[in-house]
Design a protein around this motif. Sequence first.
Motif, PDB file in Angstrom:
ATOM      1  N   MET A   1      39.500  36.621  48.079  1.00 33.85           N
ATOM      2  CA  MET A   1      38.768  36.114  46.908  1.00 33.85           C
ATOM      3  C   MET A   1      39.659  35.141  46.116  1.00 33.85           C
ATOM      4  SD  MET A   1      35.678  37.129  46.174  1.00 33.85           S
ATOM      5  CE  MET A   1      34.466  38.360  46.593  1.00 33.85           C
ATOM      6  N   ASN A   2      39.017  34.106  45.566  1.00 33.40           N
ATOM      7  CA  ASN A   2      39.762  33.196  44.709  1.00 33.40           C
ATOM      8  C   ASN A   2      39.544  33.589  43.250  1.00 33.40           C
ATOM      9  OD1 ASN A   2      37.098  32.153  44.155  1.00 33.40           O
ATOM     10  ND2 ASN A   2      37.244  31.246  46.188  1.00 33.40           N
ATOM     11  N   SER A   3      40.115  32.805  42.349  1.00 35.55           N
ATOM     12  CA  SER A   3      40.108  33.201  40.936  1.00 35.55           C
ATOM     13  C   SER A   3      38.695  33.298  40.360  1.00 35.55           C
ATOM     14  CB  SER A   3      40.932  32.194  40.128  1.00 35.55           C
ATOM     15  OG  SER A   3      40.484  30.882  40.400  1.00 35.55           O
ATOM     16  N   LEU A   4      37.762  32.486  40.863  1.00 36.13           N
ATOM     17  CA  LEU A   4      36.400  32.538  40.338  1.00 36.13           C
ATOM     18  C   LEU A   4      35.538  33.539  41.090  1.00 36.13           C
ATOM     19  CD1 LEU A   4      35.039  28.959  39.522  1.00 36.13           C
ATOM     20  CD2 LEU A   4      35.438  30.830  37.956  1.00 36.13           C
ATOM     21  N   ASP A   5      36.106  34.171  42.104  1.00 35.44           N
ATOM     22  CA  ASP A   5      35.366  35.139  42.919  1.00 35.44           C
ATOM     23  C   ASP A   5      34.137  34.534  43.580  1.00 35.44           C
ATOM     24  OD1 ASP A   5      37.193  37.014  42.421  1.00 35.44           O
ATOM     25  OD2 ASP A   5      35.989  38.276  41.120  1.00 35.44           O
ATOM     26  N   ILE A   6      34.285  33.338  44.099  1.00 33.16           N
ATOM     27  CA  ILE A   6      33.199  32.749  44.880  1.00 33.16           C
ATOM     28  C   ILE A   6      33.256  33.356  46.271  1.00 33.16           C
ATOM     29  CG2 ILE A   6      32.328  30.610  45.910  1.00 33.16           C
ATOM     30  CD1 ILE A   6      33.222  29.168  43.396  1.00 33.16           C
ATOM     31  N   ARG A   7      32.139  33.937  46.674  1.00 30.15           N
ATOM     32  CA  ARG A   7      32.121  34.644  47.962  1.00 30.15           C
ATOM     33  C   ARG A   7      32.086  33.650  49.125  1.00 30.15           C
ATOM     34  NH1 ARG A   7      27.744  37.473  49.261  1.00 30.15           N
ATOM     35  NH2 ARG A   7      26.332  36.304  47.910  1.00 30.15           N
ATOM     36  N   THR A   8      32.571  34.107  50.267  1.00 28.94           N
ATOM     37  CA  THR A   8      32.455  33.330  51.500  1.00 28.94           C
ATOM     38  C   THR A   8      31.580  34.112  52.467  1.00 28.94           C
ATOM     39  OG1 THR A   8      34.649  32.361  51.194  1.00 28.94           O
ATOM     40  CG2 THR A   8      33.719  32.259  53.409  1.00 28.94           C
ATOM     41  N   VAL A   9      30.559  33.447  53.009  1.00 27.01           N
ATOM     42  CA  VAL A   9      29.640  34.094  53.951  1.00 27.01           C
ATOM     43  C   VAL A   9      29.550  33.234  55.210  1.00 27.01           C
ATOM     44  CG1 VAL A   9      28.298  35.224  52.127  1.00 27.01           C
ATOM     45  CG2 VAL A   9      27.615  32.945  52.920  1.00 27.01           C
ATOM     46  N   ASN A  10      28.965  33.798  56.259  1.00 28.88           N
ATOM     47  CA  ASN A  10      28.796  33.069  57.517  1.00 28.88           C
ATOM     48  C   ASN A  10      27.315  32.782  57.740  1.00 28.88           C
ATOM     49  OD1 ASN A  10      31.613  33.280  58.344  1.00 28.88           O
ATOM     50  ND2 ASN A  10      31.175  35.453  58.567  1.00 28.88           N
ATOM     51  N   VAL A  11      27.015  31.571  58.191  1.00 26.65           N
ATOM     52  CA  VAL A  11      25.637  31.222  58.526  1.00 26.65           C
ATOM     53  C   VAL A  11      25.261  31.920  59.828  1.00 26.65           C
ATOM     54  CG1 VAL A  11      24.053  29.336  59.081  1.00 26.65           C
ATOM     55  CG2 VAL A  11      25.870  28.969  57.398  1.00 26.65           C
ATOM     56  N   VAL A  12      24.142  32.652  59.814  1.00 24.67           N
ATOM     57  CA  VAL A  12      23.701  33.317  61.042  1.00 24.67           C
ATOM     58  C   VAL A  12      22.383  32.750  61.571  1.00 24.67           C
ATOM     59  CG1 VAL A  12      24.912  35.484  60.583  1.00 24.67           C
ATOM     60  CG2 VAL A  12      22.568  35.195  59.750  1.00 24.67           C
ATOM     61  N   GLN A  13      21.666  31.991  60.734  1.00 22.19           N
ATOM     62  CA  GLN A  13      20.393  31.422  61.198  1.00 22.19           C
ATOM     63  C   GLN A  13      20.079  30.147  60.432  1.00 22.19           C
ATOM     64  OE1 GLN A  13      17.048  34.061  60.664  1.00 22.19           O
ATOM     65  NE2 GLN A  13      15.604  32.717  61.733  1.00 22.19           N
ATOM     66  N   TYR A  14      19.779  29.096  61.182  1.00 18.72           N
ATOM     67  CA  TYR A  14      19.318  27.837  60.575  1.00 18.72           C
ATOM     68  C   TYR A  14      17.798  27.929  60.524  1.00 18.72           C
ATOM     69  CZ  TYR A  14      18.528  22.811  59.939  1.00 18.72           C
ATOM     70  OH  TYR A  14      18.124  21.584  59.453  1.00 18.72           O
ATOM     71  N   ILE A  15      17.213  27.884  59.329  1.00 15.74           N
ATOM     72  CA  ILE A  15      15.764  28.110  59.222  1.00 15.74           C
ATOM     73  C   ILE A  15      14.985  26.798  59.191  1.00 15.74           C
ATOM     74  CG2 ILE A  15      13.941  29.117  57.783  1.00 15.74           C
ATOM     75  CD1 ILE A  15      15.988  31.368  57.137  1.00 15.74           C
ATOM     76  N   LYS A  16      15.266  25.944  58.208  1.00 14.88           N
ATOM     77  CA  LYS A  16      14.549  24.658  58.213  1.00 14.88           C
ATOM     78  C   LYS A  16      15.232  23.656  57.302  1.00 14.88           C
ATOM     79  CE  LYS A  16      11.241  25.641  54.528  1.00 14.88           C
ATOM     80  NZ  LYS A  16       9.834  25.668  54.121  1.00 14.88           N
ATOM     81  N   PRO A  17      15.095  22.363  57.634  1.00 14.36           N
ATOM     82  CA  PRO A  17      15.675  21.336  56.752  1.00 14.36           C
ATOM     83  C   PRO A  17      14.804  21.137  55.518  1.00 14.36           C
ATOM     84  CG  PRO A  17      14.531  20.296  58.591  1.00 14.36           C
ATOM     85  CD  PRO A  17      14.436  21.796  58.813  1.00 14.36           C
ATOM     86  N   LEU A  18      15.427  20.737  54.429  1.00 14.48           N
ATOM     87  CA  LEU A  18      14.683  20.378  53.210  1.00 14.48           C
ATOM     88  C   LEU A  18      14.661  18.860  53.150  1.00 14.48           C
ATOM     89  CD1 LEU A  18      16.258  22.935  50.717  1.00 14.48           C
ATOM     90  CD2 LEU A  18      13.922  22.974  51.610  1.00 14.48           C
ATOM     91  N   ARG A  19      13.568  18.277  53.584  1.00 14.16           N
ATOM     92  CA  ARG A  19      13.565  16.823  53.771  1.00 14.16           C
ATOM     93  C   ARG A  19      13.462  16.045  52.467  1.00 14.16           C
ATOM     94  NH1 ARG A  19      14.238  14.994  58.844  1.00 14.16           N
ATOM     95  NH2 ARG A  19      13.890  16.564  60.446  1.00 14.16           N
ATOM     96  N   GLU A  20      13.191  16.753  51.352  1.00 11.07           N
ATOM     97  CA  GLU A  20      13.131  16.004  50.086  1.00 11.07           C
ATOM     98  C   GLU A  20      14.521  15.642  49.582  1.00 11.07           C
ATOM     99  OE1 GLU A  20      12.434  20.417  48.879  1.00 11.07           O
ATOM    100  OE2 GLU A  20      11.977  19.079  50.542  1.00 11.07           O
ATOM    101  N   GLY A  21      15.546  16.301  50.099  1.00 10.91           N
ATOM    102  CA  GLY A  21      16.917  15.969  49.680  1.00 10.91           C
ATOM    103  C   GLY A  21      17.444  14.808  50.504  1.00 10.91           C
ATOM    104  N   GLY A  22      18.104  13.864  49.846  1.00  8.90           N
ATOM    105  CA  GLY A  22      18.621  12.702  50.557  1.00  8.90           C
ATOM    106  C   GLY A  22      19.620  13.070  51.641  1.00  8.90           C
ATOM    107  N   SER A  23      20.355  14.165  51.432  1.00  8.45           N
ATOM    108  CA  SER A  23      21.407  14.518  52.376  1.00  8.45           C
ATOM    109  C   SER A  23      20.960  15.584  53.380  1.00  8.45           C
ATOM    110  CB  SER A  23      22.630  15.018  51.606  1.00  8.45           C
ATOM    111  OG  SER A  23      22.252  16.117  50.795  1.00  8.45           O
ATOM    112  N   LEU A  24      19.649  15.853  53.434  1.00  2.63           N
ATOM    113  CA  LEU A  24      19.095  16.803  54.398  1.00  2.63           C
ATOM    114  C   LEU A  24      19.729  18.195  54.319  1.00  2.63           C
ATOM    115  CD1 LEU A  24      16.812  15.963  56.345  1.00  2.63           C
ATOM    116  CD2 LEU A  24      18.453  16.063  58.187  1.00  2.63           C
TER     117      LEU A  24
END
Length: 259
Positions: A1-24
């Motif tokens: 853990m870092n000082s802000l306690d931002i968790r780290t997780v692993n991606v296990v499934q890609y569900i769908k792209p959000l096409r409204e975002g410019g960076s997909l």
Amino acid sequence: MNSLDIRTVNVVQYIKPLREGGSLPAIVKADDDFLYVLKFRGAGQGKKALIAELIGGELARTVGLKIPELVFMNLDDSFSKTEPDEEIQDLLKFSVGLNLGLHFLSSAITFDPLVTTVDAVTASKVVLLDSIISNIDRTVKNTNLLQWNNELWVIDNGASFYFHHNWATWENHLTRTFPLIKNHVLLTQATQLDEVAKEFLQLITKEKIAEIIQTIPEDWLAHEADDLSPDEMRTAYTSYLEAKLAMIDSLVKEAENAR
């Protein structure tokens, strides 16, 4: 853990792209069984957008705005191998490693300024924070705000800190105000800027800034094309935020004049 306690997780499934975002960005599932909106390091603005998202998001949380939990997300190379869409395949391939995720707010709706009014304090906080982090992307065309459970949630701070796209001139930005605040979607409702500025100065301490900047993964700060070392970049982000807080009265005045 870092000082802000931002968790780290692993991606296990890609569900769908959000096409409204410019960076997909995409909706993905992680190994903690939660859904996240994944922002990819391999997208257009790359790791710099993730840094802006992280700093802007944690500052928003610091000043009491609602923001989905941010997590670091590990993506392995297995997803690109099974993805039929070539554009997404490339994005997944270039994003292997540590990315950034925001907790997915199921059934949230995009904020519509014509339908929903925001209280003056919340509107003032969003406007002043965006002025501090030079966020050019919170306009009527693209609010980057959500309504969820009858509350306003701040998302998408990736277009902030645009000085970091050219490190050679970053110091020129230390004394600049933010004239583009005139386009801010919440400007007309931001009638408590003076009060909010006083609160910001109490909440965004030097210690808090240091804590957030230290949370940036080293790997995100390493670019072959950049002149600065990761430590110099951390110093630059810190100096920038401290400079903006030191001139907060000018930012308030600019926003009030624009309103």
